[in-house]
Design an enzyme around this catalytic site. Sequence first.
Site, mmCIF file in Angstrom:
data_model
loop_
_atom_site.group_PDB
_atom_site.id
_atom_site.type_symbol
_atom_site.label_atom_id
_atom_site.label_comp_id
_atom_site.label_asym_id
_atom_site.label_seq_id
_atom_site.Cartn_x
_atom_site.Cartn_y
_atom_site.Cartn_z
ATOM 1 N N ASP A 8 0.891 -1.160 0.000
ATOM 2 C CA ASP A 8 0.000 0.000 0.000
ATOM 3 C C ASP A 8 0.933 1.215 0.000
ATOM 4 O O ASP A 8 1.708 1.395 0.942
ATOM 5 C CB ASP A 8 -0.881 -0.010 1.256
ATOM 6 C CG ASP A 8 -1.805 1.204 1.282
ATOM 7 O OD1 ASP A 8 -2.885 1.119 1.898
ATOM 8 O OD2 ASP A 8 -1.450 2.232 0.668
ATOM 9 N N SER A 41 -6.401 11.560 -16.055
ATOM 10 C CA SER A 41 -7.760 11.326 -16.567
ATOM 11 C C SER A 41 -8.303 12.575 -17.244
ATOM 12 O O SER A 41 -7.970 13.695 -16.853
ATOM 13 C CB SER A 41 -8.678 10.945 -15.395
ATOM 14 O OG SER A 41 -10.036 11.040 -15.781
ATOM 15 N N ALA A 42 -9.168 12.370 -18.204
ATOM 16 C CA ALA A 42 -9.815 13.493 -18.896
ATOM 17 C C ALA A 42 -10.723 14.271 -17.949
ATOM 18 O O ALA A 42 -11.145 15.381 -18.267
ATOM 19 C CB ALA A 42 -10.626 12.956 -20.074
ATOM 20 N N TYR A 44 -12.542 12.902 -7.170
ATOM 21 C CA TYR A 44 -11.631 12.000 -7.895
ATOM 22 C C TYR A 44 -10.856 12.797 -8.940
ATOM 23 O O TYR A 44 -9.629 12.732 -9.000
ATOM 24 C CB TYR A 44 -12.411 10.874 -8.565
ATOM 25 C CG TYR A 44 -11.649 10.224 -9.686
ATOM 26 C CD1 TYR A 44 -11.935 10.553 -11.013
ATOM 27 C CD2 TYR A 44 -10.620 9.338 -9.434
ATOM 28 C CE1 TYR A 44 -11.223 9.996 -12.052
ATOM 29 C CE2 TYR A 44 -9.905 8.771 -10.477
ATOM 30 C CZ TYR A 44 -10.211 9.105 -11.780
ATOM 31 O OH TYR A 44 -9.483 8.567 -12.815
ATOM 32 N N LYS A 47 -6.650 13.873 -9.378
ATOM 33 C CA LYS A 47 -5.809 13.715 -10.581
ATOM 34 C C LYS A 47 -5.208 15.070 -10.960
ATOM 35 O O LYS A 47 -4.017 15.183 -11.271
ATOM 36 C CB LYS A 47 -6.629 13.158 -11.750
ATOM 37 C CG LYS A 47 -7.096 11.725 -11.568
ATOM 38 C CD LYS A 47 -5.948 10.748 -11.485
ATOM 39 C CE LYS A 47 -6.438 9.312 -11.478
ATOM 40 N NZ LYS A 47 -5.335 8.346 -11.331
ATOM 41 N N ASN A 75 -12.326 7.319 -22.054
ATOM 42 C CA ASN A 75 -13.127 6.260 -21.409
ATOM 43 C C ASN A 75 -12.622 4.860 -21.766
ATOM 44 O O ASN A 75 -13.014 4.319 -22.795
ATOM 45 C CB ASN A 75 -14.599 6.425 -21.787
ATOM 46 C CG ASN A 75 -15.218 7.600 -21.078
ATOM 47 O OD1 ASN A 75 -14.737 8.729 -21.209
ATOM 48 N ND2 ASN A 75 -16.249 7.358 -20.298
ATOM 49 N N PRO A 118 -26.216 13.288 -11.792
ATOM 50 C CA PRO A 118 -25.562 14.558 -11.437
ATOM 51 C C PRO A 118 -24.070 14.537 -11.783
ATOM 52 O O PRO A 118 -23.389 13.543 -11.546
ATOM 53 C CB PRO A 118 -25.760 14.641 -9.912
ATOM 54 C CG PRO A 118 -26.952 13.795 -9.626
ATOM 55 C CD PRO A 118 -26.927 12.675 -10.645
HETATM 56 C C1 WQD Z 1 -20.377 7.064 -19.770
HETATM 57 C C2 WQD Z 1 -21.755 7.459 -20.297
HETATM 58 C C3 WQD Z 1 -23.267 8.179 -18.588
HETATM 59 C C4 WQD Z 1 -23.508 4.228 -16.657
HETATM 60 C C5 WQD Z 1 -15.938 8.074 -15.874
HETATM 61 C C6 WQD Z 1 -14.948 8.866 -15.090
HETATM 62 C C7 WQD Z 1 -13.671 9.020 -15.840
HETATM 63 C C8 WQD Z 1 -13.162 7.686 -16.321
HETATM 64 C C9 WQD Z 1 -14.235 6.935 -17.080
HETATM 65 C C10 WQD Z 1 -11.448 7.133 -14.743
HETATM 66 C C11 WQD Z 1 -22.302 8.723 -19.640
HETATM 67 C C12 WQD Z 1 -23.756 6.897 -19.252
HETATM 68 C C13 WQD Z 1 -23.163 5.261 -17.510
HETATM 69 C C14 WQD Z 1 -24.852 3.778 -16.599
HETATM 70 C C15 WQD Z 1 -25.443 5.400 -18.261
HETATM 71 N N1 WQD Z 1 -12.677 6.930 -15.231
HETATM 72 N N2 WQD Z 1 -24.127 5.824 -18.306
HETATM 73 N N3 WQD Z 1 -25.775 4.377 -17.419
HETATM 74 O O1 WQD Z 1 -18.737 9.231 -16.444
HETATM 75 O O2 WQD Z 1 -17.855 9.417 -18.840
HETATM 76 O O3 WQD Z 1 -16.295 8.794 -17.021
HETATM 77 O O4 WQD Z 1 -15.374 6.837 -16.221
HETATM 78 O O5 WQD Z 1 -10.611 7.869 -15.168
HETATM 79 O O6 WQD Z 1 -12.747 9.602 -14.959
HETATM 80 O O7 WQD Z 1 -15.463 10.161 -14.908
HETATM 81 O O8 WQD Z 1 -17.996 7.172 -17.734
HETATM 82 O O9 WQD Z 1 -18.997 4.960 -18.131
HETATM 83 O O10 WQD Z 1 -19.729 6.287 -16.073
HETATM 84 O O11 WQD Z 1 -20.456 7.039 -18.349
HETATM 85 O O12 WQD Z 1 -26.302 5.930 -18.987
HETATM 86 O O13 WQD Z 1 -25.229 2.853 -15.834
HETATM 87 O O14 WQD Z 1 -22.675 6.425 -20.014
HETATM 88 O O15 WQD Z 1 -24.345 9.076 -18.341
HETATM 89 O O16 WQD Z 1 -23.032 9.450 -20.620
HETATM 90 P P1 WQD Z 1 -17.821 8.750 -17.514
HETATM 91 P P2 WQD Z 1 -19.310 6.288 -17.503
#
Ligand code: WQD
Length: 335
Positions: free
Chosen positions: A58, A124-125, A148, A152, A178, A292
């Site tokens: 860790d 991360s983006a 989070y 970063k 993603n 949100p």
């Molecule tokens: C993608 C799209 C949701 C789940 C996050 C982190 C980012 C990176 C990738 C680490 C969005 C939609 C999602 C669901 C849905 N991780 N969705 N139903 O939020 O773009 O990015 O993960 O680095 O830092 O922020 O990824 O896969 O959660 O969402 O409709 O059950 O899918 O609204 O449009 P996100 P996500």
Amino acid sequence: MNVLLTGGAGYIGSHTAVTLINAGINIVIADNFSNSSPKVLDRIAEITGKRPEFVEVDFCDKAATDALFESHSFDGVIHFAGLKAVGESCRQPIRYYRNNLDSTLTLLEAMAKYNVKRLVFSSSATVYGDQPAPLTESTPTGNCSNPYGWTKYMIEQILKGACDADPELSVVLLRYFNPLGAHESGKIGENPNGIPNNLMPYISQVAVGKLEKLHIFGNDYDTPDGTGVRDYIHVVDLAQGHLDALHYAEKRTGCDVFNLGTGKGYSVLDMVKTFSRVNGVEVPYVIDPRRPGDLATVYADPKKAETVLGWTAKRNLEDMCRDSWNWQSHNPQGY
Ligand code: WQD
């Protein structure tokens, strides 16, 4: 070259481990298994024919981190270790700041003490926050929408400051868009704890019958079909980006940053339809209210990684859907 992968038993870390081993690089994986499984090590050995050395560490534990560096001679580090669930970070911000910042500072102190001068960092983006796409590396950062993303962003500032103070240090920041998909063998893949936050693991768990239906978070965004648009990148392409970044870090000093994305945006419904068509499986869904903090459209301008690193994503959305399903259908309960 002898490279330490912190958090190397995780989703992106394990895929990068396979890529590095296949490139003839000697790696050591250090992980605390807080979000990964020891079984990954067996699977990496099955894929590559080589079982990487593993040390349970860790990186918030200074003594354990020092002991790791004392007993090894690393030429470079790829730093994956960290908590990474956006929603969880909103519920437990202090835990996220403590863990992600502490572990990085402890790692950097050990690198300085043992004269390790190359680091590739898993950024991360999310550091861009709500900025107009396509996102370039000079798009303003620091408009993060969750703790989070702030961790970063803060770690990027720490690393830039470390490079300003030590002219021999070479740091490459990789801003992932993603990540999804899995190694073609189906032996390693995305294995989230509990109910998945991210889209693809949720879709594949619905398809395999582990979850009832997909909840699409909003279809009233200003996008072609109203659902969120993202830049999905195959995890094996992402792994290659780490190898290219490592070679780049070897040839220079200072801190540089790259977006790792495809430059293409796909909607949630694009993903659902492609996944069903490619794999011949149904993905029942309902439209729910927006989540949100979600943004409408996020995708990269990947030109800098292409021209400077010589890296481009090679796999398309169909490959990502096929490989995700291959992993999930062969591992319905994960590892
Ligand atoms: C993608 C799209 C949701 C789940 C996050 C982190 C980012 C990176 C990738 C680490 C969005 C939609 C999602 C669901 C849905 N991780 N969705 N139903 O939020 O773009 O990015 O993960 O680095 O830092 O922020 O990824 O896969 O959660 O969402 O409709 O059950 O899918 O609204 O449009 P996100 P996500």
